[in-house]
Scaffold this motif. Sequence first.
Motif, short mmCIF file in Angstrom:
data_model
loop_
_atom_site.label_atom_id
_atom_site.label_comp_id
_atom_site.label_asym_id
_atom_site.label_seq_id
_atom_site.Cartn_x
_atom_site.Cartn_y
_atom_site.Cartn_z
N LYS A 10 0.82 -1.22 0.00
CA LYS A 10 0.00 0.00 0.00
C LYS A 10 0.85 1.27 0.00
O LYS A 10 0.44 2.28 -0.50
CB LYS A 10 -0.91 0.00 1.22
CG LYS A 10 -1.93 -1.11 1.17
CD LYS A 10 -2.75 -1.15 2.44
CE LYS A 10 -3.78 -2.28 2.38
NZ LYS A 10 -4.53 -2.39 3.63
N SER A 11 1.93 1.21 0.63
CA SER A 11 2.78 2.40 0.68
C SER A 11 4.21 2.03 0.33
O SER A 11 4.81 1.21 0.98
CB SER A 11 2.73 3.04 2.06
OG SER A 11 3.16 2.12 3.01
N ALA A 12 4.66 2.66 -0.67
CA ALA A 12 5.94 2.25 -1.24
C ALA A 12 7.08 2.38 -0.24
O ALA A 12 7.87 1.45 -0.06
CB ALA A 12 6.25 3.09 -2.47
N ASN A 13 7.17 3.52 0.38
CA ASN A 13 8.27 3.72 1.30
C ASN A 13 8.19 2.77 2.47
O ASN A 13 9.19 2.27 2.95
CB ASN A 13 8.29 5.16 1.81
CG ASN A 13 8.67 6.11 0.70
OD1 ASN A 13 9.41 5.72 -0.19
ND2 ASN A 13 8.12 7.30 0.74
N ASN A 14 7.01 2.63 2.90
CA ASN A 14 6.81 1.70 4.01
C ASN A 14 7.29 0.32 3.63
O ASN A 14 7.94 -0.38 4.40
CB ASN A 14 5.31 1.69 4.35
CG ASN A 14 5.07 1.16 5.72
OD1 ASN A 14 6.02 0.98 6.47
ND2 ASN A 14 3.83 0.93 6.06
N ASN A 15 6.94 -0.05 2.43
CA ASN A 15 7.35 -1.36 1.97
C ASN A 15 8.85 -1.52 1.98
O ASN A 15 9.39 -2.54 2.39
CB ASN A 15 6.84 -1.60 0.55
CG ASN A 15 5.34 -1.83 0.54
OD1 ASN A 15 4.79 -2.26 1.57
ND2 ASN A 15 4.69 -1.54 -0.56
N SER A 16 9.44 -0.50 1.51
CA SER A 16 10.89 -0.64 1.42
C SER A 16 11.51 -0.82 2.81
O SER A 16 12.39 -1.64 3.01
CB SER A 16 11.51 0.59 0.76
OG SER A 16 11.30 1.71 1.57
N SER A 18 13.92 0.15 -7.54
CA SER A 18 15.06 -0.70 -7.15
C SER A 18 15.62 -0.16 -5.83
O SER A 18 15.74 1.05 -5.65
CB SER A 18 16.17 -0.63 -8.21
OG SER A 18 15.70 -1.19 -9.40
N LYS A 19 15.97 -1.07 -5.00
CA LYS A 19 16.52 -0.67 -3.70
C LYS A 19 17.88 -1.32 -3.53
O LYS A 19 18.08 -2.49 -3.86
CB LYS A 19 15.62 -1.14 -2.55
CG LYS A 19 14.32 -0.40 -2.48
CD LYS A 19 13.58 -0.78 -1.23
CE LYS A 19 13.31 -2.28 -1.24
NZ LYS A 19 12.66 -2.70 0.00
N LYS A 20 18.78 -0.55 -2.97
CA LYS A 20 20.10 -1.08 -2.65
C LYS A 20 20.48 -0.60 -1.26
O LYS A 20 20.57 0.61 -1.01
CB LYS A 20 21.13 -0.61 -3.68
CG LYS A 20 22.52 -1.17 -3.42
CD LYS A 20 23.48 -0.67 -4.48
CE LYS A 20 24.87 -1.25 -4.22
NZ LYS A 20 25.85 -0.75 -5.18
N ILE A 42 17.26 4.27 -3.33
CA ILE A 42 16.02 3.85 -4.00
C ILE A 42 15.96 4.56 -5.35
O ILE A 42 16.14 5.78 -5.43
CB ILE A 42 14.78 4.22 -3.17
CG1 ILE A 42 14.85 3.54 -1.81
CG2 ILE A 42 13.50 3.84 -3.90
CD1 ILE A 42 13.77 3.97 -0.85
N SER A 43 15.74 3.80 -6.37
CA SER A 43 15.63 4.42 -7.71
C SER A 43 14.49 3.77 -8.47
O SER A 43 14.17 2.60 -8.24
CB SER A 43 16.95 4.25 -8.47
OG SER A 43 17.27 2.89 -8.58
N ARG A 68 15.70 9.24 -8.03
CA ARG A 68 16.76 8.52 -7.31
C ARG A 68 16.90 9.15 -5.92
O ARG A 68 17.08 10.36 -5.79
CB ARG A 68 18.07 8.62 -8.08
CG ARG A 68 19.19 7.80 -7.47
CD ARG A 68 20.47 8.04 -8.29
NE ARG A 68 21.58 7.29 -7.72
CZ ARG A 68 21.87 6.04 -8.07
NH1 ARG A 68 21.13 5.43 -8.98
NH2 ARG A 68 22.89 5.42 -7.52
N MET A 69 16.86 8.35 -4.92
CA MET A 69 16.96 8.85 -3.54
C MET A 69 18.02 8.04 -2.78
O MET A 69 18.13 6.83 -2.96
CB MET A 69 15.63 8.70 -2.80
CG MET A 69 14.54 9.59 -3.32
SD MET A 69 13.01 9.36 -2.43
CE MET A 69 12.61 7.69 -2.85
N GLN A 70 18.72 8.73 -1.94
CA GLN A 70 19.69 8.04 -1.09
C GLN A 70 19.61 8.62 0.31
O GLN A 70 19.56 9.84 0.51
CB GLN A 70 21.12 8.20 -1.63
CG GLN A 70 22.15 7.52 -0.75
CD GLN A 70 23.53 7.45 -1.40
OE1 GLN A 70 23.64 7.43 -2.62
NE2 GLN A 70 24.55 7.42 -0.57
N SER A 71 19.63 7.78 1.26
CA SER A 71 19.58 8.26 2.65
C SER A 71 20.37 7.29 3.53
O SER A 71 20.64 6.15 3.15
CB SER A 71 18.13 8.32 3.14
OG SER A 71 17.57 7.02 3.11
#
Lengths: 193, 526
Positions: free
Chosen positions: B240-246, B386-388, B438-439, B448-451
């Motif tokens: 349901k929520s992308a960030n949450n999923n990640s 994509s997550k790394k 995350i991209s 593209r996000m990096q944290s």
Amino acid sequence: MELAITMSDRETQLIQACLREERWAQKELYESSYGKMLGVCMRYSTCQEDARDILNEAFVKVFRYLSRYQIGTSLDAWIRRIMINTAIDFYRKEMRHRHEDIELVYNNPSENTDLMSSYSVKEILAVIQKLPPSYRAVFNLYAIEGYAHKEIADILNITESTSRSNLVKARSKLKEMLSHLYPQKSQSTNYEE
Amino acid sequence: MKNNFDELFDEQAKNLFQNFEMDFNPQDWTKIERQLNQSDEKFDANARQKLENYEMPYNKQDWAKMETILDKNRRRLPYFWFYKTLEFSFVSLLLLSTALLYSDKSDFEVHQNLAANNNSKTANNNSTAANNNSNAANNNSKSANNNSNAANNNSKSANNNSNAANNNSNAANNNSNAANNNSKSANNNSKSPNNNSNAANNNSNAANNNSKLANNNSNTANNNSNVANNNSNLANNNSKSANNNSKSANNNSNAANNNSNAANNNSNAANNQNELLLLKNAEIANKIQPENGNGDENENLSAASLKKVKLTLPFIRQMRLAAVLGMETHTENSLGRGVASFLAGASLETDINRHFALSFGLHYARRNYELELNSQETRPDGLIFSKKELRNTHLSLLQIPVALQTNVFRNEKWRVYLTSGLNASLIFDKTYSGTLQISAAQTAGNLRMQSNISPREYEGGLFQTGNFVENAFLTAQIGVGAERQLTDHFSLFIQPTYQISFTRFGQNRQDKTRVISLNVGLKTNF
């Protein structure tokens, strides 16, 4: 009483070796103190066997608690104190198992103050060993070791007056026994006087 | 024949002297007392003079008797410490084993409850099902910051949580109940963020708010669902929520507390030190006796007799204290690939006999892991992310090793021994560092996000947010040690050790580990 002394290297080495429980050092310390300390134990016991038991028991304490000995004080005095304490413990045990026969003091057989000097150490030791334990302990602590009556009362768990009384009785009994056991010497001393 | 006068005189004289008394003169008594005291003092002085320095002749039999007593005492003392050590170790292991068994049971129940929660598909509960602790709230706020898409609601919730979370006291195992409580108290919590008694639920409120927002906005960062344990539930949130999923996915992947075992086991000091000491003593005795002049026995000690002394003198039990440092490497587990780690500690050793010694100690070990996770997720609208994740994990462990050492070789300078035993380990602290990228795969370069990863999203050590069962484990160990005597009292040792855990640990108790360590250290005997 602590005497500040300069310890020899050898004595320091000996003590350190004893602390490491090295047998040769223990033997050397034992041998060097044996004669004097057995003499002390003899005064507090009724026979040589008891004296040896006291000696060995005391030496076990010496080796066990040698780390508490303060370097710079007299080792001999420290060991002697342990001997006396052990002898007193022995006396306490003896008192528990024995009904002491405190005899009435005989009439003072001699007013000769130089009585002791005419007897050998062995003779004096023999009569001291024949004293009742309570007399013997007080006499040793007061006359030989130089404790005060108050200290003796604390050590032996008796009153000061008992200590004084026992001392007087011990002296009288010693004189009486010396006179009776060795009458010739007693007489000769009187004659000399 | 007396006349009357005489009789009268006698009568009067008799009457006169019958009750006659002289006045007391204190000086007379002082004089007598002094004489008495002098008499006593002289008597005492004579006795003292005679007896004070009296020495009895030496009797060799007395020393033989004394030696027997000393040997007896020497034998008894190490046994005392040995049995005390054994007793302590046994009790420690017993308590640990009992705790582990008990925890196994409760852990099973917890997992059952979690399964029930998963079936109900209450995604928001997942956030509260996590260890209801203060970290959760802080996590929320941090996660919100990390995510540029974070909704305002989330950040508010996060603030609420951060206020309330300080008062959280609920245990991690209350997961099944937490789900219901969270859903009920969601509104209250959002209105009264500082309500301490509902602190645990404040976290869940944030999660509720977030999940609702997530439904409305697929890009909402539902960072509040910082659930460590309920991985399967978090998976529902993910859809349901992308960030949450990640983040949930990350949680899942990090599920296990990968404890590896620290190497330990200080090696024991060599028994041959006794012989070495005795030999030296005999040498010292040779040097001393000539000065003494009466060492009739030791004076005659020759090299040959020294060897005889060395062979015949009794074994001396000793206790040794060892300081140990070690490097170790360990196998990969769910925390990632093991990288170089170290340990430090102290141990106490006691000889049992010539061939065996027992050691136990207290070690601190620091273990490091590296993990790289790559994954892809597809949103309902077809967008693929994509997550790394690159994550470093640092574990701090307390270890209590108990080992039996068996001598295989020894001489005056060297001792080689085998060691085997048990090692109780406790992970008391876990720290994390690393980055999360995350991209969007279909729009590469555009999104593209990096944290930095948020350490508080992962499970903690026992002194943090973790529970005992996931942070304690037992290992068996074997090793070989070599010890070199430096002086009478000090020796150096080196000891490679291999350990393998025989109880599981980490999240869901799924991990086992193997460790190879190389310990070096210094020992001193006392």
